[in-house]
Design an enzyme around this catalytic site. Structure first.
Site, short mmCIF file in Angstrom:
data_model
loop_
_atom_site.label_atom_id
_atom_site.label_comp_id
_atom_site.label_asym_id
_atom_site.label_seq_id
_atom_site.Cartn_x
_atom_site.Cartn_y
_atom_site.Cartn_z
N LEU A 10 5.20 8.28 -8.86
CA LEU A 10 3.79 8.66 -8.82
C LEU A 10 2.94 7.68 -9.61
CD1 LEU A 10 2.42 12.26 -8.99
CD2 LEU A 10 1.24 10.42 -10.16
N VAL B 10 2.62 4.41 -7.73
CA VAL B 10 1.67 4.46 -6.62
C VAL B 10 0.24 4.51 -7.15
CG1 VAL B 10 0.84 5.87 -4.71
CG2 VAL B 10 3.29 5.50 -5.00
N GLU B 11 0.01 5.29 -8.21
CA GLU B 11 -1.34 5.48 -8.72
C GLU B 11 -1.90 4.21 -9.35
OE1 GLU B 11 -3.56 7.85 -8.64
OE2 GLU B 11 -2.36 9.27 -7.50
N SER B 12 -1.11 3.54 -10.20
CA SER B 12 -1.69 2.45 -10.98
C SER B 12 -0.81 1.22 -11.11
CB SER B 12 -1.98 2.95 -12.41
OG SER B 12 -0.76 3.26 -13.07
N TYR C 272 0.37 9.22 1.27
CA TYR C 272 0.67 9.23 -0.16
C TYR C 272 2.04 9.81 -0.46
CZ TYR C 272 -0.31 10.06 -5.16
OH TYR C 272 -0.28 10.09 -6.52
#
Length: 227
Positions: A25, A28-30, A134
């Protein structure tokens, strides 16, 4: 330094959220960039938008943006994920989709399908492309990280031990000065403490800093003699 340090931090997520899921997660986010900033004003490792950050107690002012605070933002993200998991009655796919697209958006998609007699699992919902992609993206990364050799990959080992510790400077302190006292570079000091907007801790605090474990005691001793 940053990716390995913050990947090590994600290992600590295991008690609340499966470690592979947490690593995927935040990747993927940052991409493990603690100063990542999006067009929607999401910031930090976990890409909190301002309103959600405030809801989970992350200060955002002239001095500090705790959405970029490595520990506080991680704890807030885990709290948020646990809340979403309860909200969607233990369905992690829906919880993770809601982390990206918002709980209201996912809830309405579930309600629409239920009203039409259609399945309400994540893969049956009509969601925006970004949210639709996502969860599969996160699952793919999680699977690769969980068993890299199955995909012909080899990752460098990360020691399962603390890299940094929290130290309270006890006063407002400039990050450059703190780096000198700790015996580390300014770049490393900022990489570990990216929440401070002005290269200094706020006048009224918090004055807590993350330092490599090996530099904690030298920093404390240097503080005693610095006055």
């Amino acid at each position: 330094m940053e990716t390995s340090v913050f990947l090590a931090l994600a290992l600590a997520c295991a008690p609340q959220v499966h470690a592979d899921t947490a690593r995927a997660l935040v990747s993927v986010e940052s991409a493990f960039n603690p100063v990542a900033y999006s067009r929607s004003r999401a910031s930090g490792l976990w890409q909190f938008i301002p309103s959600t950050g405030k809801h989970y107690g992350l200060q955002q002012n002239w001095w500090i943006d705790e959405r970029r605070d490595v520990i506080r933002a991680t704890n807030a993200a885990l709290d948020y994920l646990q809340y979403l998991n309860r909200y969607f009655q233990g369905d992690w796919y829906l919880a993770i989709a809601a982390y990206n697209g918002g709980e209201g958006t996912v809830s309405r998609a579930v309600e629409r399908n239920a009203a039409q007699g259609r399945p309400t699992d994540f893969f049956s919902l009509d969601l925006k492309a970004e949210t639709r992609d996502y969860v599969p993206k996160l699952l793919a990364i999680s699977r690769i990280v969980g068993d890299p050799t199955a995909y012909g990959l080899q990752f460098a080992a990360i020691p399962n031990q603390p890299y940094f510790d929290v130290v309270n400077a006890g006063r407002q302190i400039n990050l450059g000065e703190a780096a000198v006292l700790a015996g580390i570079t300014r770049d490393d000091m900022f990489a570990l403490n990216p929440a401070f907007n002005r290269m200094t801790t706020p006048p009224e605090g918090p004055h807590s800093l993350l330092l490599p474990v090996a530099r904690v005691e030298p920093f404390r001793q240097a503080l005693l003699t610095d006055d």
